[in-house]
Design an enzyme around this catalytic site. Structure first.
Site, PDB file in Angstrom:
ATOM      1  N   HIS A  64      -9.944   1.038   4.849  1.00 49.59           N
ATOM      2  CA  HIS A  64      -8.664   1.335   5.502  1.00 49.59           C
ATOM      3  C   HIS A  64      -8.896   2.353   6.614  1.00 49.59           C
ATOM      4  O   HIS A  64      -9.701   3.274   6.476  1.00 49.59           O
ATOM      5  CB  HIS A  64      -7.654   1.878   4.481  1.00 49.59           C
ATOM      6  CG  HIS A  64      -6.266   1.932   5.041  1.00 49.59           C
ATOM      7  ND1 HIS A  64      -5.853   2.938   5.883  1.00 49.59           N
ATOM      8  CD2 HIS A  64      -5.214   1.088   4.902  1.00 49.59           C
ATOM      9  CE1 HIS A  64      -4.596   2.700   6.240  1.00 49.59           C
ATOM     10  NE2 HIS A  64      -4.189   1.588   5.654  1.00 49.59           N
ATOM     11  N   GLU A  78      -5.518  -4.665  10.613  1.00 52.25           N
ATOM     12  CA  GLU A  78      -4.555  -3.590  10.823  1.00 52.25           C
ATOM     13  C   GLU A  78      -4.925  -2.811  12.075  1.00 52.25           C
ATOM     14  O   GLU A  78      -5.766  -1.894  12.023  1.00 52.25           O
ATOM     15  CB  GLU A  78      -4.556  -2.636   9.623  1.00 52.25           C
ATOM     16  CG  GLU A  78      -4.192  -3.299   8.318  1.00 52.25           C
ATOM     17  CD  GLU A  78      -3.668  -2.281   7.313  1.00 52.25           C
ATOM     18  OE1 GLU A  78      -2.549  -2.449   6.845  1.00 52.25           O
ATOM     19  OE2 GLU A  78      -4.382  -1.300   7.035  1.00 52.25           O
ATOM     20  N   SER A 132       3.040  -1.483  10.601  1.00 52.06           N
ATOM     21  CA  SER A 132       4.480  -1.530  10.892  1.00 52.06           C
ATOM     22  C   SER A 132       5.084  -2.906  10.613  1.00 52.06           C
ATOM     23  O   SER A 132       5.973  -3.360  11.339  1.00 52.06           O
ATOM     24  CB  SER A 132       4.761  -1.079  12.335  1.00 52.06           C
ATOM     25  OG  SER A 132       4.341   0.261  12.511  1.00 52.06           O
ATOM     26  N   GLU A 137      -7.338   4.831   7.600  1.00 48.04           N
ATOM     27  CA  GLU A 137      -7.138   6.246   7.246  1.00 48.04           C
ATOM     28  C   GLU A 137      -8.370   6.806   6.534  1.00 48.04           C
ATOM     29  O   GLU A 137      -8.694   7.981   6.668  1.00 48.04           O
ATOM     30  CB  GLU A 137      -5.862   6.389   6.400  1.00 48.04           C
ATOM     31  CG  GLU A 137      -4.618   6.195   7.262  1.00 48.04           C
ATOM     32  CD  GLU A 137      -3.401   5.641   6.531  1.00 48.04           C
ATOM     33  OE1 GLU A 137      -3.368   5.660   5.294  1.00 48.04           O
ATOM     34  OE2 GLU A 137      -2.472   5.178   7.226  1.00 48.04           O
ATOM     35  N   ASN A 153       0.859  -1.180   0.000  1.00 50.27           N
ATOM     36  CA  ASN A 153       0.000   0.000   0.000  1.00 50.27           C
ATOM     37  C   ASN A 153       0.899   1.235   0.000  1.00 50.27           C
ATOM     38  O   ASN A 153       1.463   1.588   1.026  1.00 50.27           O
ATOM     39  CB  ASN A 153      -0.893  -0.035   1.257  1.00 50.27           C
ATOM     40  CG  ASN A 153      -1.755   1.204   1.381  1.00 50.27           C
ATOM     41  OD1 ASN A 153      -1.853   2.009   0.458  1.00 50.27           O
ATOM     42  ND2 ASN A 153      -2.389   1.360   2.543  1.00 50.27           N
ATOM     43  N   TRP A 154       1.002   1.845  -1.163  1.00 49.56           N
ATOM     44  CA  TRP A 154       1.921   2.986  -1.284  1.00 49.56           C
ATOM     45  C   TRP A 154       1.329   4.276  -0.735  1.00 49.56           C
ATOM     46  O   TRP A 154       2.011   5.294  -0.670  1.00 49.56           O
ATOM     47  CB  TRP A 154       2.328   3.180  -2.754  1.00 49.56           C
ATOM     48  CG  TRP A 154       3.178   2.080  -3.299  1.00 49.56           C
ATOM     49  CD1 TRP A 154       3.751   1.050  -2.601  1.00 49.56           C
ATOM     50  CD2 TRP A 154       3.579   1.886  -4.671  1.00 49.56           C
ATOM     51  NE1 TRP A 154       4.465   0.244  -3.445  1.00 49.56           N
ATOM     52  CE2 TRP A 154       4.379   0.733  -4.719  1.00 49.56           C
ATOM     53  CE3 TRP A 154       3.328   2.587  -5.846  1.00 49.56           C
ATOM     54  CZ2 TRP A 154       4.931   0.252  -5.909  1.00 49.56           C
ATOM     55  CZ3 TRP A 154       3.874   2.112  -7.032  1.00 49.56           C
ATOM     56  CH2 TRP A 154       4.669   0.965  -7.059  1.00 49.56           C
ATOM     57  N   LYS A 155       0.050   4.260  -0.407  1.00 48.61           N
ATOM     58  CA  LYS A 155      -0.629   5.461   0.117  1.00 48.61           C
ATOM     59  C   LYS A 155      -0.353   6.661  -0.796  1.00 48.61           C
ATOM     60  O   LYS A 155      -0.202   6.496  -2.011  1.00 48.61           O
ATOM     61  CB  LYS A 155      -0.203   5.721   1.568  1.00 48.61           C
ATOM     62  CG  LYS A 155      -0.357   4.468   2.446  1.00 48.61           C
ATOM     63  CD  LYS A 155      -0.265   4.740   3.906  1.00 48.61           C
ATOM     64  CE  LYS A 155      -0.409   3.434   4.668  1.00 48.61           C
ATOM     65  NZ  LYS A 155      -0.426   3.613   6.116  1.00 48.61           N
ATOM     66  N   GLY A 214       1.919   2.788  10.788  1.00 46.16           N
ATOM     67  CA  GLY A 214       2.851   3.905  10.639  1.00 46.16           C
ATOM     68  C   GLY A 214       3.530   4.336  11.929  1.00 46.16           C
ATOM     69  O   GLY A 214       4.185   5.364  11.978  1.00 46.16           O
ATOM     70  N   GLY A 263       2.748  -0.964   4.340  1.00 45.52           N
ATOM     71  CA  GLY A 263       2.761   0.463   3.987  1.00 45.52           C
ATOM     72  C   GLY A 263       4.188   0.951   3.806  1.00 45.52           C
ATOM     73  O   GLY A 263       4.809   0.737   2.765  1.00 45.52           O
ATOM     74  N   GLY A 264       4.729   1.577   4.834  1.00 42.20           N
ATOM     75  CA  GLY A 264       6.052   2.212   4.745  1.00 42.20           C
ATOM     76  C   GLY A 264       7.129   1.322   4.142  1.00 42.20           C
ATOM     77  O   GLY A 264       7.902   1.757   3.278  1.00 42.20           O
TER      78      GLY A 264
HETATM   79  P1  PGA Z   1       2.454   0.731   7.674  1.00 40.73           P
HETATM   80  O1  PGA Z   1       1.013   0.869   6.983  1.00 40.73           O
HETATM   81  O2  PGA Z   1       3.067  -0.547   7.169  1.00 40.73           O
HETATM   82  O3  PGA Z   1       3.218   1.956   7.203  1.00 40.73           O
HETATM   83  O4  PGA Z   1       2.239   0.719   9.140  1.00 40.73           O
HETATM   84  C1  PGA Z   1       0.198  -0.245   6.756  1.00 40.73           C
HETATM   85  C2  PGA Z   1      -1.114   0.175   6.155  1.00 40.73           C
HETATM   86  O5  PGA Z   1      -1.676   1.190   6.567  1.00 40.73           O
HETATM   87  O6  PGA Z   1      -1.636  -0.485   5.238  1.00 40.73           O
END
Ligand code: PGA
Length: 254
Positions: free
Chosen positions: A96, A167, A211, A98, A8-10, A173, A232-233
């Protein structure tokens, strides 16, 4: 098949960076072992068409991070599920944290998104997870049950086109991942709840996200109900995403 690894590159990367990273992943995925691990990349929607061409014929699928129910309409700024599918996406993220947190997406909208995405032949990666306050209050499992029931029940057209991402909001994050035991407990519970909704729960991928990094992937993927990850990251560099993929191959060989 339950094995699945998603990036997930956001809201990250310029077009050239996205292209380079995609090319690196595609090249790595040519290796016979990695080919057996279905991957998904969720880039910013702007890049979908170009990346669809780059990924054609590989075992990495393309997904959209968000979509709006329907085909066309007066919804300024939105991209419809039908448009995403036409652009080459075969997956879409729904729910998600977010989107729930910053864009106010509620269960009613998420229900429509899931149903419409599947009606337009997209597979759905539906995300659930508790906040820190909910965990501390002992309400984690109740929260997960609610998030499944209020969005999925009587709404799924095709259980074969559904995956779940667990998640925990406090892990996204933050650099603080759920422990393997905490995650396994949540995943096993989600699988049981899916069965109660009438799903073929043994076949539905349940991914861990929050994370997820090369140094914790092995321990998390070693758990029986953690089928893969939503990263994500650590998905923003080929090296770290591929290290996570290697941990997956080691813990869940074909
Ligand atoms: P993260 O994000 O790996 O940066 O914690 C995961 C996600 O929100 O899908």
């Amino acid at each position: 098949m339950r094995r699945l690894l998603a990036a997930n590159w956001k809201m990250h990367l310029y077009a050239e960076q996205a292209l380079t990273l995609t090319q690196q992943l595609r090249a790595a995925w040519e290796a016979p072992e990695l080919r057996t691990l279905p991957g998904i990349v969720f880039p910013p929607a702007l890049y979908l068409r170009e990346l669809a061409m780059q990924l054609a014929g590989s075992s990495i699928a393309l997904g959209a991070q968000n979509g709006y129910p329907g085909e066309f309409g007066a919804f300024t700024g939105e991209i419809s599920m039908a448009q995403l599918a036409a652009a080459g996406a075969t997956w879409v993220l729904v729910g998600h944290s977010e989107r729930r947190q910053y864009f106010g997406e509620n269960a009613e909208l998420l229900r429509k998104k899931v149903q419409d995405a599947q009606a337009r032949s997209l597979s759905v990666l539906y995300c659930v997870g508790e906040t820190l306050a909910e965990r501390e209050a002992g309400r984690t499992l109740f929260r997960l049950q609610t998030q499944l029931q209020e969005v999925l029940s009587e709404n799924i057209i095709d259980w074969n086109r559904l995956a779940i991402a667990y998640e925990p909001v406090w892990a996204i994050g933050t650099g603080i991942n759920a422990t393997p035991d905490q995650a396994q407990e949540a995943h096993a519970y989600l699988r049981m709840q899916l069965a109660q909704l009438g799903a073929p729960a043994d076949q539905i991928p349940i991914l861990y996200g929050g994370s997820l990094k090369p140094d914790n992937a092995y321990a998390l993927f070693s758990q029986p109900d953690i089928d893969g990850g939503l990263v994500g990251g650590a998905s923003l560099s080929a090296d770290s995403f591929l290290a996570i993929a290697q941990a997956h191959l080691q813990t869940k060989p074909l």
